[in-house]
Motif scaffolding. Structure first.
Motif, PDB file in Angstrom:
ATOM      1  N   LEU A  49       0.869  -1.351   0.124  1.00  0.00           N
ATOM      2  CA  LEU A  49       0.025   0.088   0.031  1.00  0.00           C
ATOM      3  C   LEU A  49       1.097   1.405  -0.054  1.00  0.00           C
ATOM      4  O   LEU A  49       0.361   2.186  -0.525  1.00  0.00           O
ATOM      5  N   VAL A  50       2.001   1.451   0.656  1.00  0.00           N
ATOM      6  CA  VAL A  50       2.884   2.285   0.798  1.00  0.00           C
ATOM      7  C   VAL A  50       3.953   2.423  -0.158  1.00  0.00           C
ATOM      8  O   VAL A  50       4.765   3.060   0.112  1.00  0.00           O
ATOM      9  N   ARG A  51       3.923   1.769  -1.196  1.00  0.00           N
ATOM     10  CA  ARG A  51       4.901   1.493  -2.235  1.00  0.00           C
ATOM     11  C   ARG A  51       6.340   1.339  -1.701  1.00  0.00           C
ATOM     12  O   ARG A  51       7.257   2.021  -2.086  1.00  0.00           O
ATOM     13  N   TYR A  52       6.403   0.414  -0.745  1.00  0.00           N
ATOM     14  CA  TYR A  52       7.843  -0.060  -0.081  1.00  0.00           C
ATOM     15  C   TYR A  52       8.880  -0.296  -0.835  1.00  0.00           C
ATOM     16  O   TYR A  52       8.594  -0.999  -1.705  1.00  0.00           O
ATOM     17  N   GLY A  53       9.807   0.298  -0.889  1.00  0.00           N
ATOM     18  CA  GLY A  53      11.099  -0.412  -1.699  1.00  0.00           C
ATOM     19  C   GLY A  53      12.151   0.141  -0.954  1.00  0.00           C
ATOM     20  O   GLY A  53      12.278   1.220  -0.341  1.00  0.00           O
ATOM     21  N   GLU A  54      13.399  -0.637  -1.279  1.00  0.00           N
ATOM     22  CA  GLU A  54      14.538  -0.383  -0.494  1.00  0.00           C
ATOM     23  C   GLU A  54      15.482   0.527  -1.595  1.00  0.00           C
ATOM     24  O   GLU A  54      16.685   0.808  -1.120  1.00  0.00           O
ATOM     25  N   SER A  55      15.057   0.873  -2.569  1.00  0.00           N
ATOM     26  CA  SER A  55      16.004   1.584  -3.500  1.00  0.00           C
ATOM     27  C   SER A  55      15.012   2.563  -4.164  1.00  0.00           C
ATOM     28  O   SER A  55      13.721   2.361  -4.364  1.00  0.00           O
ATOM     29  N   TYR A  56      15.419   3.660  -4.842  1.00  0.00           N
ATOM     30  CA  TYR A  56      14.661   4.691  -5.345  1.00  0.00           C
ATOM     31  C   TYR A  56      14.234   4.294  -6.876  1.00  0.00           C
ATOM     32  O   TYR A  56      13.448   5.327  -7.368  1.00  0.00           O
ATOM     33  N   LEU A  79       9.340   6.103  13.708  1.00  0.00           N
ATOM     34  CA  LEU A  79       9.593   5.128  12.501  1.00  0.00           C
ATOM     35  C   LEU A  79       8.417   5.186  11.506  1.00  0.00           C
ATOM     36  O   LEU A  79       8.744   4.910  10.427  1.00  0.00           O
ATOM     37  N   GLY A  80       7.105   5.346  12.103  1.00  0.00           N
ATOM     38  CA  GLY A  80       6.066   5.240  11.118  1.00  0.00           C
ATOM     39  C   GLY A  80       5.980   6.373  10.135  1.00  0.00           C
ATOM     40  O   GLY A  80       5.517   6.190   9.073  1.00  0.00           O
ATOM     41  N   THR A  81       6.748   7.342  10.615  1.00  0.00           N
ATOM     42  CA  THR A  81       6.898   8.723   9.366  1.00  0.00           C
ATOM     43  C   THR A  81       7.615   8.272   8.082  1.00  0.00           C
ATOM     44  O   THR A  81       7.873   9.067   7.352  1.00  0.00           O
ATOM     45  N   GLY A  82       8.534   7.233   8.402  1.00  0.00           N
ATOM     46  CA  GLY A  82       9.253   6.912   7.254  1.00  0.00           C
ATOM     47  C   GLY A  82       8.677   6.675   5.858  1.00  0.00           C
ATOM     48  O   GLY A  82       9.168   6.746   4.715  1.00  0.00           O
ATOM     49  N   PHE A  83       7.127   6.095   5.977  1.00  0.00           N
ATOM     50  CA  PHE A  83       6.643   5.948   4.622  1.00  0.00           C
ATOM     51  C   PHE A  83       6.436   7.093   3.688  1.00  0.00           C
ATOM     52  O   PHE A  83       6.199   6.760   2.469  1.00  0.00           O
ATOM     53  N   TRP A  84       6.409   8.226   4.381  1.00  0.00           N
ATOM     54  CA  TRP A  84       6.541   9.463   3.399  1.00  0.00           C
ATOM     55  C   TRP A  84       7.413   9.421   2.549  1.00  0.00           C
ATOM     56  O   TRP A  84       7.206   9.906   1.247  1.00  0.00           O
ATOM     57  N   TRP A  85       8.531   8.859   2.735  1.00  0.00           N
ATOM     58  CA  TRP A  85       9.939   9.056   1.788  1.00  0.00           C
ATOM     59  C   TRP A  85      10.107   7.863   1.233  1.00  0.00           C
ATOM     60  O   TRP A  85      11.150   7.672   0.629  1.00  0.00           O
TER      61      TRP A  85
END
Length: 429
Positions: free
Chosen positions: A248-255, A312-318
């Protein structure tokens, strides 16, 4: 800014007044001979009162309609073809904005439209040529009509014919629909199938043969309840459901993009999610930590290392894709904020707020003003890297240093004054 954002800003510009010019006969003849046929043959199918489905809210069958424009703002800027959206579209210079979309106009037709705009868009006076009035955006009306904006109210479960099948109120809603369609409910799953379904659903893994055999033999009345409790207590529960949230939050470990740089500390957000699901953090608290976890007055602490979990939850914004060294800095900022709004609204609200970037939402009660209010909030934020401080050692060390500093300052202030010609205490600045 980029084209989409620029179009949206044009929508906020004051519309040019419909002038009462008296054009020359030559100008009007030019319009009738060179311009109106192009509009009629190539544009009216989608942009006129006779269109089966009006596209982009734009009418091109009257001067007023051209000046008022559609969802992207005025179609032309009087006397300025290079600043007119209509001319930009027919020139095919922007790959994202080409009109007509199926086949481009000839050079002669484009030149005729450019000259027409330069002349001031001459158009003869016509009865009934006023632009069709668009319905005003009725925010309150939409909120009152659409079910998703209504407050939650108690609903009585519907009556059913087979009163023995439902095991709860939700079952009655399901059975009522089945009966209305003349369909019988499926038979109960056997115990071997049931434990496999429940295991895959809750932890994403199949049960072991031993677990299946034990559940099949367990004829106690609380066998299912015990199975559910065991699966919910498994660490794999958080791993399985965090994976869905990461989608949902388009998680990825690279850009991504051409250089594919790493997202700093992205795995910390992933592990935060797993712990939150396994700790059964209340949903409202979970969302609060995502939106403003750095402002929570009494944040949750890591169960072992005792550092701030909420931040740590705010990390999803970035998270998400990002380009390297964009040439259009403002456009890139607007696109990143648009992505943040889209992810936030879809994941937390179940709404497509990003549609209101360029126009009031076509379906939901969301105005363009709403969109830019959220965009302004996000534009006022910044990305920071904070010290997690496991065991609060950094905080304790800082407190000890402050205490020592205060002690030293007090000692210096209490020292006797210097003797004449000798050494004494120094002023503390």
């Amino acid at each position: 800014m980029g084209d989409v954002m620029r179009f949206s800003f044009l929508a906020f510009m004051a519309l040019p007044a419909v002038a009462a010019e008296e054009w020359s006969a030559a100008d009007l003849e030019f319009f009738e001979r060179e311009v109106r046929p192009v509009l009629a043959e190539r544009c009216y199918e989608c942009h006129s009162g006779e269109a089966k489905k009006l596209k982009a809210g734009l009418y091109l069958d009257s001067r007023e309609g051209v000046l008022e424009g559609g969802d992207s703002g005025p179609a032309i800027v009087i006397g300025k073809p290079d600043e007119s959206l209509l001319i930009e579209g027919v020139r095919y210079g922007n790959v994202d904005f080409q009109m007509p979309p199926k086949s481009r106009l000839s050079k002669e037709e484009v030149s005729a439209l450019e000259k027409w705009v330069t002349l001031g868009a001459p158009w003869p006076k016509e009865e009934g040529s006023a632009a069709r009035k668009k319905k005003p955006f009725d925010l309150a009306g939409r909120k009152s009509e659409h079910w998703c904006w209504q407050p939650v109210r108690p609903v009585t479960p519907p009556p059913v014919q087979d009163a023995t099948w439902p095991r709860g109120a939700i079952d009655r809603f399901i059975l009522a629909k089945l009966e209305a369609s003349g369909l019988p409910p499926a038979d109960d799953a056997d115990r071997r199938t049931f434990i496999r379904r429940l295991s895959f659903d809750l932890i994403g893994l199949p049960p072991s043969p031993e677990e299946v055999a034990a559940f099949v033999r367990d004829d106690s009345p609380d066998a299912v309840e015990n199975l559910v409790d065991r699966l919910l207590a498994s660490p794999h529960f958080g791993e399985k459901w965090a994976r869905h949230w990461m989608d949902l939050v388009r998680y990825g470990e690279s850009y991504g993009h051409e250089f594919d740089y790493n997202v700093p500390n992205a795995p910390r957000y992933r592990d935060y999610l797993i712990r939150a699901f396994n700790a059964d953090v209340p949903y409202d608290r979970f969302l609060t930590e995502h939106i403003a976890g750095d402002l929570v007055p009494d944040p949750r602490r890591h169960p072992v290392e005792d550092y701030n979990e909420a931040v740590l939850g705010t990390g999803f914004w970035w998270l998400g894709e990002a380009v390297h060294a964009p040439t259009d800095i403002r456009g890139d900022e607007a696109d990143r904020i648009d992505n943040q709004i889209d992810v936030f609204s879809r994941g937390f609200l179940g709404l497509t707020v990003a549609c209101a970037r360029c126009h009031d939402h076509k379906f939901d009660a969301i105005s363009t003003a709403d969109y830019y209010a959220v965009a302004g909030f996000l534009q006022g934020t910044r990305r920071e890297h904070l010290m997690l401080d496991p065991g609060r050692r950094i905080g304790q060390g800082a407190a000890e240093l402050r205490a020592l500093q205060q002690e030293a300052t007090g000692a210096l202030q209490e020292a006797p004054p210097a003797a004449p010609g000798g050494r004494g205490r120094r002023e503390v600045i």
